[in-house]
Design a protein around this motif. Structure first.
Motif, short mmCIF file in Angstrom:
data_model
loop_
_atom_site.label_atom_id
_atom_site.label_comp_id
_atom_site.label_asym_id
_atom_site.label_seq_id
_atom_site.Cartn_x
_atom_site.Cartn_y
_atom_site.Cartn_z
N GLN A 7 0.81 -1.21 0.00
CA GLN A 7 0.00 0.00 0.00
C GLN A 7 0.85 1.26 0.00
N SER A 8 1.90 1.30 0.77
CA SER A 8 2.72 2.51 0.83
C SER A 8 3.40 2.78 -0.51
N LYS A 9 3.82 1.73 -1.20
CA LYS A 9 4.44 1.88 -2.52
C LYS A 9 3.40 2.38 -3.53
N ALA A 10 2.17 1.88 -3.44
CA ALA A 10 1.11 2.31 -4.34
C ALA A 10 0.78 3.79 -4.12
N ILE A 11 0.71 4.20 -2.87
CA ILE A 11 0.43 5.61 -2.54
C ILE A 11 1.56 6.49 -3.06
N GLU A 12 2.80 6.07 -2.85
CA GLU A 12 3.95 6.84 -3.34
C GLU A 12 3.88 6.99 -4.85
N THR A 13 3.59 5.92 -5.56
CA THR A 13 3.51 5.96 -7.02
C THR A 13 2.42 6.92 -7.48
N LEU A 14 1.26 6.86 -6.85
CA LEU A 14 0.16 7.75 -7.21
C LEU A 14 0.51 9.21 -6.94
N GLU A 15 1.16 9.47 -5.82
CA GLU A 15 1.55 10.85 -5.50
C GLU A 15 2.57 11.38 -6.49
N ARG A 21 4.22 15.14 -4.81
CA ARG A 21 5.38 15.00 -3.92
C ARG A 21 6.42 16.04 -4.28
#
Length: 85
Positions: A7-15, A21
């Motif tokens: 989930q954290s990687k998915a959020i980072e990618t979307l941001e 970012r």
């Protein structure tokens, strides 16, 4: 091999794709609507010449180039505005 959802990687990618970012705006995705000006470029008006071009030939070519330049300038400004915000 099954990959687990991170989930954290998915959020980072979307941001990053959204340009939200810090220092990642140059990696943001471009929306199709940002390039809509390219879809409005009209058919090239200039025709081929077989001799020295006339003033009308030159002006026709200039008009075609000016339209392309204007539309690309609009796209560049949209991208600049997004990077600056």
């Amino acid at each position: 091999m099954v990959q687990r959802f991170d989930q954290s990687k998915a959020i980072e990618t979307l941001e990053i794709l959204a340009g939200e970012r810090p220092r990642s705006r140059d990696q943001a995705a471009v929306r199709i609507e940002d390039l809509a000006e390219l879809l409005q470029i009209e058919q090239f008006q200039t025709s081929e010449v077989s001799a020295a071009p006339t003033a009308a030939d030159f002006n026709s070519l200039r008009g075609d180039i000016l339209e392309i330049h204007t539309r690309i300038t609009v796209i560049a400004q949209v991208l600049r505005d997004r990077i600056i915000r």
